[in-house]
Design a protein around this motif. Structure first.
Motif, mmCIF file in Angstrom:
data_model
loop_
_atom_site.group_PDB
_atom_site.id
_atom_site.type_symbol
_atom_site.label_atom_id
_atom_site.label_comp_id
_atom_site.label_asym_id
_atom_site.label_seq_id
_atom_site.Cartn_x
_atom_site.Cartn_y
_atom_site.Cartn_z
ATOM 1 N N ILE A 387 10.177 -6.672 10.967
ATOM 2 C CA ILE A 387 10.812 -5.746 10.032
ATOM 3 C C ILE A 387 9.786 -5.436 8.954
ATOM 4 O O ILE A 387 9.136 -6.360 8.438
ATOM 5 N N TYR A 388 9.615 -4.157 8.649
ATOM 6 C CA TYR A 388 8.635 -3.772 7.633
ATOM 7 C C TYR A 388 8.903 -4.528 6.327
ATOM 8 O O TYR A 388 10.036 -4.615 5.873
ATOM 9 N N SER A 389 7.841 -5.071 5.761
ATOM 10 C CA SER A 389 7.952 -5.808 4.512
ATOM 11 C C SER A 389 7.040 -5.134 3.484
ATOM 12 O O SER A 389 5.861 -4.909 3.740
ATOM 13 N N LYS A 390 7.633 -4.833 2.350
ATOM 14 C CA LYS A 390 6.895 -4.101 1.323
ATOM 15 C C LYS A 390 5.914 -5.030 0.617
ATOM 16 O O LYS A 390 6.333 -6.027 0.023
ATOM 17 N N ARG A 391 4.616 -4.756 0.703
ATOM 18 C CA ARG A 391 3.631 -5.620 0.062
ATOM 19 C C ARG A 391 3.028 -4.904 -1.140
ATOM 20 O O ARG A 391 2.337 -3.881 -0.985
ATOM 21 N N THR A 392 3.285 -5.446 -2.310
ATOM 22 C CA THR A 392 2.801 -4.837 -3.546
ATOM 23 C C THR A 392 1.287 -4.661 -3.487
ATOM 24 O O THR A 392 0.574 -5.575 -3.090
ATOM 25 N N GLY A 393 0.843 -3.465 -3.872
ATOM 26 C CA GLY A 393 -0.599 -3.208 -3.871
ATOM 27 C C GLY A 393 -1.043 -2.391 -2.672
ATOM 28 O O GLY A 393 -2.126 -1.823 -2.669
ATOM 29 N N THR A 394 -0.205 -2.339 -1.628
ATOM 30 C CA THR A 394 -0.564 -1.520 -0.465
ATOM 31 C C THR A 394 -0.019 -0.103 -0.667
ATOM 32 O O THR A 394 0.987 0.076 -1.359
ATOM 33 N N PRO A 395 -0.667 0.911 -0.068
ATOM 34 C CA PRO A 395 -0.202 2.290 -0.261
ATOM 35 C C PRO A 395 1.256 2.497 0.187
ATOM 36 O O PRO A 395 1.994 3.249 -0.452
ATOM 37 N N ALA A 396 1.688 1.813 1.241
ATOM 38 C CA ALA A 396 3.043 2.051 1.751
ATOM 39 C C ALA A 396 4.118 1.603 0.766
ATOM 40 O O ALA A 396 5.240 2.107 0.793
ATOM 41 N N ALA A 397 3.773 0.666 -0.117
ATOM 42 C CA ALA A 397 4.771 0.123 -1.042
ATOM 43 C C ALA A 397 5.305 1.193 -1.995
ATOM 44 O O ALA A 397 6.425 1.090 -2.479
#
Ligand code: 5AD
Ligand code: SF4
Length: 490
Positions: A387-397
């Motif tokens: 499941i996609y996990s939002k990682r702070t600092g990455t563009p997708a976040a």
């Protein structure tokens, strides 16, 4: 209390070597001396336990950490009741982080009962400043924190942590030793390493990642891509083989881009050809491949190789070309499917496995249907679904359209069902054949059985004694039970 009484007698350091690995060997001697003093006060040898989270890269790092701990006189122990507990952490998904915090609470309880206990934290999570801040504030009983770039300095860090924890200068309640680097271009060779298995070993061929897939935190915590010199890799494998190893797993975040930054560039395919020539080495595996860099040259080498195992892990991430674009994967659905076709044409019986992320920001039902379509077309032998996990600092976040949790969960379940059905249909395809199996261990449930792996990585159980462990034997596959085979020595 004993804790109050015991004060480490510090060693006067003279002429600390400036070059590596000599400097680390110097600190191993110092740490060994400190360990002796602490063990003396405790009245029994010091024990350690390394808990590893995450990928094969971390598993290999843990073997290096173990090698150093054993060199300085610690004895490995099964449980976290040890005198030194080291968490080698992963941060690729948020839930990996939460698990670590949960267990730190438990460790603090153990530490209260053991005044000689030290707790260390290392690995990818420690490369995130917010994590280190949180530990400094809320988990002050931790003795040592270091990151992914300075793991080769572990002996030195350990000696310092022992001084800070038990030396005359220690402060009550806060003697944390912290050393985190942002990045490094250094690769230090020839440090001790302890292997988990005597007959197989991981071998780092490169470190870091330059791909910046938009969801992924790895490039931020593992730094820029750097390859080891081929002669160092070959030397390491030759030594491993001399020591009884028959199978190596070449490790890198993207092994297909190996060698591009070497002074004399060398492709991954060329490296494989050199490794193939090492006498006594029987099996070669590698992980992980990136579809954008998997070359025709590599497929050709795999086709003709006698040692490269018939298994390729080829992360798809998504079947939708639109989402792949947003993920910055730099291939599309068509390219991926063509690649699979080419590989299967060259190596017909190869097992294919993959990684898939569900619920990347903006993923629509149509996008998800494309993922299912690729899964049905490729028919993976197995797949890791995330499941996609939002990682702070990455563009997708910070991307718009984060997909609601219930929608993601529902898609995830559908994907998992599809993946499992196909895997179940594919399992057993080799029943009746006689094939080489590397026997790896005694069967946990039935001691009359041993367990090993086929070239394609499938598990085989067969009647046999532990003397077979580490040997490659021919086994007739009698039947398939779900995800493993039952076989007999041929
Ligand atoms: N969320 C979910 N899965 C992720 N992965 C990497 N980053 C994330 C993330 N933010 C998955 C990818 C990768 C595997 C090791 O972990 O599928 O291939
Ligand atoms: Fe992460 Fe992509 Fe690098 Fe793999 S290739 S480690 S998914 S950035």
């Amino acid at each position: 209390m004993m804790e109050e009484k015991f004060v480490l007698k510090l060693i006067d350091k003279q002429q600390i070597p400036e070059t590596e690995p000599e400097r680390q060997y110097y600190f191993m001697d110092i740490a060994r001396e400190y360990a002796k003093q602490i063990a003396g006060a405790k009245g029994s040898p010091l024990t350690f336990h390394v808990s590893t989270f995450g990928c094969q890269m971390n598993a290999r790092d843990s073997e290096k950490l173990t090698g150093i701990l054993e060199t300085i006189g610690y004895v490995e122990e099964d449980s976290e009741k040890a005198d030194f507990v080291l968490y080698n952490t992963c941060t690729v998904r948020e839930n990996a982080n939460n698990k670590v915090y949960g267990r730190l609470g438990y460790l603090s309880g153990l530490q209260k009962k053991n005044p000689f206990m030290m707790i260390g934290m290392c690995g990818c999570m420690m490369q995130e400043p917010a994590v280190v801040e949180k530990i400094q504030q809320s988990y002050r009983f931790v003795s040592l924190i270091f990151g992914t770039h300075n793991i080769y300095k572990f002996a030195e860090l350990m000696a310092t942590a022992m001084e800070n924890t038990f030396g005359p200068q220690r402060k009550k309640g806060s003697s944390m030793t912290i050393d985190i680097w942002k990045d490094t271009d250094q690769i230090v060779e020839d440090l001790p390493v302890e292997r988990k298995y005597s007959f197989k070993s991981g071998v780092n061929i490169m470190f870091g990642c330059n791909n910046f897939c938009s969801y992924c935190i790895v490039p931020y915590v593992r730094g820029r891509e750097r390859s080891r010199e081929p002669k160092e890799i070959l030397r390491e494998i030759e030594r491993l083989v001399a020591d009884g190893v028959v199978e190596v797993m070449l490790l890198g975040q993207n092994v297909n881009s190996y060698g591009t930054n070497l002074e004399t560039p060398m492709s991954f395919a060329e490296l494989l050809k050199e490794i193939e020539n090492i006498e006594g080495l029987e099996r070669i595996r590698f992980m992980t491949s990136h579809p954008k860099d998997l070359s025709d040259e590599l497929i050709e080498v795999m086709k003709h190789s006698k040692k490269i195992c018939k298994h390729l892990h080829l992360p798809l991430q998504s079947g939708s070309s639109r989402i792949l674009g947003l993920m910055n994967r730099r291939y599309d659905k068509e390219h991926y499917l063509e690649l699979v076709e080419k590989i299967r044409a060259a190596v017909p019986d190869i097992a294919l496995t993959t990684d898939i992320i569900v619920g990347f920001p903006g993923e629509s039902e149509e996008d998800f249907a494309e993922t299912l379509d690729v899964v049905r077309k490729v028919r993976y032998d197995s797949a890791f679904t995330f499941i996609y996990s939002k990682r702070t600092g990455t563009p997708a976040a910070t991307m718009q359209d984060q997909v609601p949790e219930d929608v993601v969960k529902e898609r995830f379940d559908r994907l998992l069902k599809e993946v499992q059905e196909i895997a179940a249909e594919k399992a057993g395809a080799l029943t009746g054949q006689t094939l080489p199996v590397l026997v790896e261990e005694q069967n946990g449930q039935d001691e009359r059985l041993v367990t090993g792996r086929l070239s394609n990585n499938a598990t085989v159980h067969l009647p046999g004694s532990p003397e077979l462990i580490g040997k490659i034997v021919n086994v007739t596959l009698k039947e398939c039970k779900g995800f493993y085979y039952l076989g007999e020595l041929a």
